[in-house]
Design an enzyme around this catalytic site. Structure first.
Site, PDB file in Angstrom:
ATOM      1  N   ARG A  26       0.834  -1.211   0.000  1.00  0.00           N
ATOM      2  CA  ARG A  26       0.000   0.000   0.000  1.00  0.00           C
ATOM      3  C   ARG A  26       0.870   1.263   0.000  1.00  0.00           C
ATOM      4  O   ARG A  26       0.492   2.281  -0.571  1.00  0.00           O
ATOM      5  CB  ARG A  26      -0.945  -0.024   1.216  1.00  0.00           C
ATOM      6  CG  ARG A  26      -2.091  -1.034   1.030  1.00  0.00           C
ATOM      7  CD  ARG A  26      -2.680  -1.447   2.367  1.00  0.00           C
ATOM      8  NE  ARG A  26      -3.890  -2.248   2.256  1.00  0.00           N
ATOM      9  CZ  ARG A  26      -3.910  -3.557   2.011  1.00  0.00           C
ATOM     10  NH1 ARG A  26      -2.790  -4.234   1.802  1.00  0.00           N
ATOM     11  NH2 ARG A  26      -5.067  -4.201   1.956  1.00  0.00           N
ATOM     12  N   SER A 166     -13.005  -9.255   2.707  1.00  0.00           N
ATOM     13  CA  SER A 166     -11.711  -9.298   2.014  1.00  0.00           C
ATOM     14  C   SER A 166     -11.155  -7.894   1.889  1.00  0.00           C
ATOM     15  O   SER A 166     -11.765  -7.018   1.275  1.00  0.00           O
ATOM     16  CB  SER A 166     -11.881  -9.916   0.629  1.00  0.00           C
ATOM     17  OG  SER A 166     -10.842  -9.481  -0.233  1.00  0.00           O
ATOM     18  N   ASP A 314      -4.275 -15.606   7.120  1.00  0.00           N
ATOM     19  CA  ASP A 314      -2.982 -16.058   6.573  1.00  0.00           C
ATOM     20  C   ASP A 314      -2.205 -16.911   7.569  1.00  0.00           C
ATOM     21  O   ASP A 314      -1.197 -17.527   7.215  1.00  0.00           O
ATOM     22  CB  ASP A 314      -2.129 -14.847   6.166  1.00  0.00           C
ATOM     23  CG  ASP A 314      -2.710 -14.128   4.957  1.00  0.00           C
ATOM     24  OD1 ASP A 314      -3.534 -14.729   4.232  1.00  0.00           O
ATOM     25  OD2 ASP A 314      -2.352 -12.954   4.724  1.00  0.00           O
TER      26      ASP A 314
HETATM   27  C1  S3P Z   1      -4.358  -8.993   2.003  1.00  0.00           C
HETATM   28  C2  S3P Z   1      -5.611  -9.453   2.271  1.00  0.00           C
HETATM   29  C3  S3P Z   1      -5.927 -10.866   2.492  1.00  0.00           C
HETATM   30  C4  S3P Z   1      -4.682 -11.695   2.771  1.00  0.00           C
HETATM   31  C5  S3P Z   1      -3.565 -11.367   1.830  1.00  0.00           C
HETATM   32  C6  S3P Z   1      -3.191  -9.895   1.939  1.00  0.00           C
HETATM   33  C7  S3P Z   1      -4.157  -7.534   1.784  1.00  0.00           C
HETATM   34  O1  S3P Z   1      -6.557 -11.393   1.333  1.00  0.00           O
HETATM   35  O2  S3P Z   1      -4.975 -13.071   2.707  1.00  0.00           O
HETATM   36  O3  S3P Z   1      -2.425 -12.142   2.118  1.00  0.00           O
HETATM   37  O4  S3P Z   1      -2.997  -7.078   1.822  1.00  0.00           O
HETATM   38  O5  S3P Z   1      -5.151  -6.842   1.575  1.00  0.00           O
HETATM   39  P1  S3P Z   1      -8.147 -11.253   1.090  1.00  0.00           P
HETATM   40  O6  S3P Z   1      -8.474  -9.830   0.967  1.00  0.00           O
HETATM   41  O7  S3P Z   1      -8.394 -12.007  -0.190  1.00  0.00           O
HETATM   42  O8  S3P Z   1      -8.783 -11.913   2.278  1.00  0.00           O
END
Ligand code: S3P
Length: 426
Positions: A26, A166, A314
């Protein structure tokens, strides 16, 4: 298989894990669309984040990197230019999904793709809402899968009710909403990680937070800033579990991000009986961080499900390993999202831990693990999934025979130097 007997050695000492992957991505993305210089300290230099940097360089953003120190010459989103080649995200789902939100606002054509794992992962979860905002996106399987082709441009805000908790979906829509006409909102069924919201504020933007709803006003101009990335709790998780289950261990991990939307692993390990101490908590900063010390203890089984799942999604592979060493039956449920990660992590965790003697079975939305099992040597595979590779490396610390891990190079996507750090604790 090499069956040479080795002693099970406790892990003891102090380490710092690499920068948080979500926050690192980000910082590059927002630094690239903001105006003015952004400085990032402590960037994760894993392959995933390096792909994010390359994608923005290809669109004309000047990014200088010296190890974990990065300077971005932000000139605003309107300064980005059409790339002359495809954008390659490697193995990084966060890069492709979050970037789609940004690419959708750009008045030119881009093609974005990744490796074999990315080609299998669902993209319609972000493509559909972005199309509803006005982006023209096409790709394999009607735009459900990468490679994807994006013709971006003027977007209009939408009010989106996400079927899944998500952060990637939420962030893609918020990124598109930053530059769209009018107001954009996302409502989630449960809270996902909130790094995007925190970081937009750090860049001088505004996101309204109302329960599980996030609202953003369009046409915001972000300003470059300085970001210090804390250590990744998802990387620390491997040592938190190692320290809990390898007899005689005591490990301190410094400067770990403890954002409450990410710290489910601490709650769950404590519920299992882990001995975890938090010191030097810094919470007056964009992202809270602390030192965490774990001392080996005896664990008991728990049920993991419901709202905590997005807070530890994760960490489920390494929690599954912890459960093999806990007394009783651990149930992991409401975690069907595991099927669409870098690998189908329900299948890969069950398949690989079984090879080492774990009593574990897959369920529709998680797994059941009957503890305790004495693990033994085996030939196992990461399946090209960094977190499966690291989980197996920690599992190998519990066996007397050698464990051969195939495709362990995958670990570099999120944790360069993992094995050196593991060895430094022996
Ligand atoms: C993440 C969000 C999660 C996570 C990924 C990193 C992020 O995925 O599993 O490793 O940086 O926004 P999801 O948004 O698909 O749950």
């Amino acid at each position: 298989m090499n069956t040479v007997k080795t002693k099970i050695v406790p892990l003891r000492g102090t380490i710092k894990v690499p920068g948080d992957k979500s926050i690192s991505h980000r910082s590059i993305m927002l630094g690239s669309v903001a105006k003015g210089k952004t400085i990032v300290h402590g960037l994760l230099t894993g392959d995933d984040c390096l792909h994010t940097i390359e994608c923005f360089r290809q669109m004309g953003v000047h990014i200088d990197r010296d190890g974990e120190y990065v300077e971005i010459e932000g000139k605003g989103i309107e300064a980005l230019t059409e790339p002359s080649n495809v954008l390659d995200v490697g193995n990084s789902g966060t890069t492709i999904r979050l970037m789609l939100g940004i690419l959708s606002s750009l008045p030119f054509h881009t093609v974005i793709l990744g490796d074999q794992s990315i080609a299998k992962r669902p993209m319609d979860r972000v493509v559909n809402p972005l199309r509803a905002m006005g982006a023209k996106i096409d790709g394999r399987r009607g735009g459900k899968s990468a490679p994807l082709s994006v013709r971006g441009g003027a977007l209009t805000g939408i009010h989106y009710v996400s079927p899944v908790a998500s952060a990637q979906i939420k962030s893609a829509i918020l990124f598109a909403g930053l530059f769209a006409e009018g107001e954009t909102s996302v409502l989630e069924p449960e809270a996902s990680r909130d790094h995007t919201e925190r970081m937009i504020q750090a860049f001088g933007g505004n996101v309204e937070v109302n329960g599980l709803k996030r609202t953003i006003h369009g046409k915001q101009q972000l300003e470059g800033t300085t970001i210090t990335v804390p250590g990744d709790i998802s990387s620390a998780a491997f040592f938190l579990v190692a320290g809990s289950i390898i007899p005689g261990s005591r490990i301190t991990i410094q400067n770990v991000g403890v954002n409450p939307t990410r710290s489910g692993i601490l709650d769950t390990l404590r519920e299992m009986g882990a001995d975890i101490a938090i010191d030097h908590l810094q919470d007056q900063v964009m992202e809270p961080y602390a030192d965490i010390t774990v001392t080996a203890s005896s664990l008991k089984a728990v049920t993991i499900g419901g709202e905590i799942i997005p807070r530890l999604i994760d960490e489920i592979p390494i929690l599954a390993l912890a459960a093999t060493q806990a007394e009783g039956t651990t149930i992991i449920k409401d975690a069907a999202e595991l099927k669409v990660k870098e690998t189908n992590r329900i299948d890969t965790v069950v398949e690989e831990l079984k090879k080492m003697g774990a009593n574990i079975e897959a369920t529709e939305d998680g797994m059941k693990i009957h503890g305790r099992s004495a693990l033994h040597g085996a030939h196992v595979s990461s399946h090209g999934d960094h977190r499966i590779g690291m989980m197996l490396a920690i599992a190998s610390c519990l066996t007397q025979e050698k464990v051969e891990i195939q495709d362990k190079e995958a670990i570099t996507v999120s944790y360069p130097g993992f094995f050196q750090q593991l060895n430094s604790l022996r």
